[in-house]
Design an enzyme around this catalytic site. Structure first.
Site, PDB file in Angstrom:
ATOM      1  N   ARG A  26      -2.806 -21.248  -1.589  1.00  0.00           N
ATOM      2  CA  ARG A  26      -2.191 -21.311  -0.829  1.00  0.00           C
ATOM      3  C   ARG A  26      -1.882 -22.192  -0.030  1.00  0.00           C
ATOM      4  O   ARG A  26      -1.001 -22.135   0.701  1.00  0.00           O
ATOM      5  CB  ARG A  26      -3.720 -20.766  -0.045  1.00  0.00           C
ATOM      6  CG  ARG A  26      -3.117 -19.178   1.413  1.00  0.00           C
ATOM      7  CD  ARG A  26      -4.334 -18.804   2.365  1.00  0.00           C
ATOM      8  NE  ARG A  26      -4.919 -19.599   2.062  1.00  0.00           N
ATOM      9  CZ  ARG A  26      -6.143 -19.278   2.807  1.00  0.00           C
ATOM     10  NH1 ARG A  26      -6.748 -17.593   2.535  1.00  0.00           N
ATOM     11  NH2 ARG A  26      -7.223 -19.223   3.188  1.00  0.00           N
ATOM     12  N   LYS A  39      -0.915 -20.655   6.647  1.00  0.00           N
ATOM     13  CA  LYS A  39      -2.475 -20.906   7.711  1.00  0.00           C
ATOM     14  C   LYS A  39      -1.943 -22.764   8.143  1.00  0.00           C
ATOM     15  O   LYS A  39      -2.175 -23.738   7.423  1.00  0.00           O
ATOM     16  CB  LYS A  39      -3.558 -21.192   6.637  1.00  0.00           C
ATOM     17  CG  LYS A  39      -5.151 -21.764   6.996  1.00  0.00           C
ATOM     18  CD  LYS A  39      -6.051 -20.600   6.093  1.00  0.00           C
ATOM     19  CE  LYS A  39      -7.159 -21.425   6.946  1.00  0.00           C
ATOM     20  NZ  LYS A  39      -7.988 -20.242   7.712  1.00  0.00           N
ATOM     21  N   GLU A  53      -5.693  -7.997  11.919  1.00  0.00           N
ATOM     22  CA  GLU A  53      -6.267  -9.063  11.499  1.00  0.00           C
ATOM     23  C   GLU A  53      -7.533  -9.572  12.548  1.00  0.00           C
ATOM     24  O   GLU A  53      -6.635  -9.267  13.570  1.00  0.00           O
ATOM     25  CB  GLU A  53      -6.091 -10.356  10.436  1.00  0.00           C
ATOM     26  CG  GLU A  53      -5.756 -11.077  11.412  1.00  0.00           C
ATOM     27  CD  GLU A  53      -4.643 -12.520  10.184  1.00  0.00           C
ATOM     28  OE1 GLU A  53      -5.824 -12.601   9.072  1.00  0.00           O
ATOM     29  OE2 GLU A  53      -3.778 -12.721  10.518  1.00  0.00           O
TER      30      GLU A  53
HETATM   31  N1  PMP Z   1      -7.099 -14.388   8.821  1.00  0.00           N
HETATM   32  C1  PMP Z   1      -7.131 -15.261  10.123  1.00  0.00           C
HETATM   33  C2  PMP Z   1      -6.102 -15.817  10.879  1.00  0.00           C
HETATM   34  C3  PMP Z   1      -8.307 -16.893   8.927  1.00  0.00           C
HETATM   35  O1  PMP Z   1      -8.152 -17.653   9.899  1.00  0.00           O
HETATM   36  C4  PMP Z   1      -8.931 -16.890   8.582  1.00  0.00           C
HETATM   37  C5  PMP Z   1      -9.750 -17.498   7.937  1.00  0.00           C
HETATM   38  N2  PMP Z   1     -10.628 -18.463   8.994  1.00  0.00           N
HETATM   39  C6  PMP Z   1      -8.815 -15.490   7.556  1.00  0.00           C
HETATM   40  C7  PMP Z   1      -8.209 -14.363   7.822  1.00  0.00           C
HETATM   41  C8  PMP Z   1      -9.857 -15.490   6.273  1.00  0.00           C
HETATM   42  O2  PMP Z   1      -9.613 -16.188   5.568  1.00  0.00           O
HETATM   43  P1  PMP Z   1     -10.486 -16.719   4.352  1.00  0.00           P
HETATM   44  O3  PMP Z   1     -10.740 -15.237   3.312  1.00  0.00           O
HETATM   45  O4  PMP Z   1      -9.249 -16.988   2.884  1.00  0.00           O
HETATM   46  O5  PMP Z   1     -11.420 -17.308   4.766  1.00  0.00           O
END
Ligand code: PMP
Length: 284
Positions: free
Chosen positions: A52, A151, A184
């Site tokens: 990622r 990200k 989300e």
């Molecule tokens: N959505 C957003 C906007 C995030 O910043 C994160 C992680 N902090 C997630 C979803 C969850 O991702 P992960 O399971 O990889 O931590």
């Protein structure tokens, strides 16, 4: 505890771990990052995090120095130097130092920063009783503007929504997308359960493809629980039997109230509890 921080191959005490004020990561939020967990000294889904990170960097035309394997090794070494077993890891790649002005072209040296620290999770009460969240009026960045799949170091979109949540007395806030569908939360992915089927917004709803989300999708498949990645609206949330969030820090956490409305019975549901158990088994 003062942990050592990795910056471009060198270790610095936390107090002295500083970046140049001309770094475009600071000036413009130009950079990418990962938030990871280690359990008993082993990083959870390291390869997926590296993939990622590399995709995020590629999307913003940032060339990460070295290979994924070398980066993974640096992460492991930082954990070992700090004698950390169960930790939160923040891996940051900034565009690096350059002249003022947004052009990334004159920033020849990206900076690699690895911070390892203790993990702060939600209090146990939140896992036992569930979270309350609200829908923010700040929508998620449209993928036509900038893909939420990256990200990036620019989290202001989510920070604005987080403030709305905090002002309403909630630790998380639900963000809709540019089409009005649910997307989300500010730092977690969302799942709903209706009639024994799990639903979660698909990638093209404009979400970050969470590593924990991926793990939960795998767990559902492995354990014969139906799961569909299909667009969902707030209507779907309100009529759900269960709701839960996933994230590296939160793991799997139930949601029992959205916008002041009780979800299902108002208590964490059986499928959510099952996934919390399956997730804990997987990491132990
Ligand atoms: N959505 C957003 C906007 C995030 O910043 C994160 C992680 N902090 C997630 C979803 C969850 O991702 P992960 O399971 O990889 O931590």
């Amino acid at each position: 505890m003062s942990y050592k921080v990795y910056i471009n191959g060198e270790y610095f005490d936390k107090e002295n771990a500083t970046v140049n004020v001309y770094d475009h990561g600071l000036l413009y939020g130009d950079g990418v990052f990962e938030g990871m967990r280690s359990y008993n000294g082993k990083v959870f889904r390291m390869e997926q995090h590296m993939d990622r990170l590399w995709f995020s960097a590629k999307a913003i035309a940032l060339k990460i120095p070295g290979t994924k394997e070398e980066m993974a090794q640096a992460v492991n070494q930082t954990l070992a130097i700090n004698n950390l077993k169960d930790a939160y890891i923040r891996l940051v790649i900034t565009r690096g130092v350059g002249p003022l002005g947004i052009s990334p072209v004159r920033c020849p040296h990206p900076q690699v920063i690895i911070i390892t620290d203790n993990i702060t999770m939600y209090p146990q009460k939140c896992y036992d009783e569930g979270l309350e969240i609200v829908t923010a009026s700040t929508i998620r960045t449209s993928p036509a503007a900038f893909s939420p799949r990256v990200k990036s170091l620019n989290y202001l979109n989510n920070i604005m929504a987080k403030l709305e949540g905090l002002n309403a007395g909630c630790d998380e806030a639900l963000m809709l997308n540019h089409k009005g569908e649910i997307c989300e939360c500010t730092g977690d992915n969302i799942f709903l359960v209706r009639n024994g089927i799990i639903y979660t917004p698909p990638t093209d709803a404009g979400i970050l493809e969470g590593i924990t989300r991926g793990a939960v999708i795998d767990l559902a498949h492995q354990n014969g629980i139906s799961l569909q990645e299909v667009p969902q609206t707030r209507h779907d949330v309100y009529i759900s039997d269960e709701c839960f969030l996933t994230g590296s820090a939160a793991e799997v956490i139930p949601v029992v109230k959205v916008d002041g409305r009780e979800i299902g019975t108002g208590k964490p549901g059986p499928i959510t509890k099952k996934l919390i158990t399956l997730f804990r088994e997987m990491i132990s």
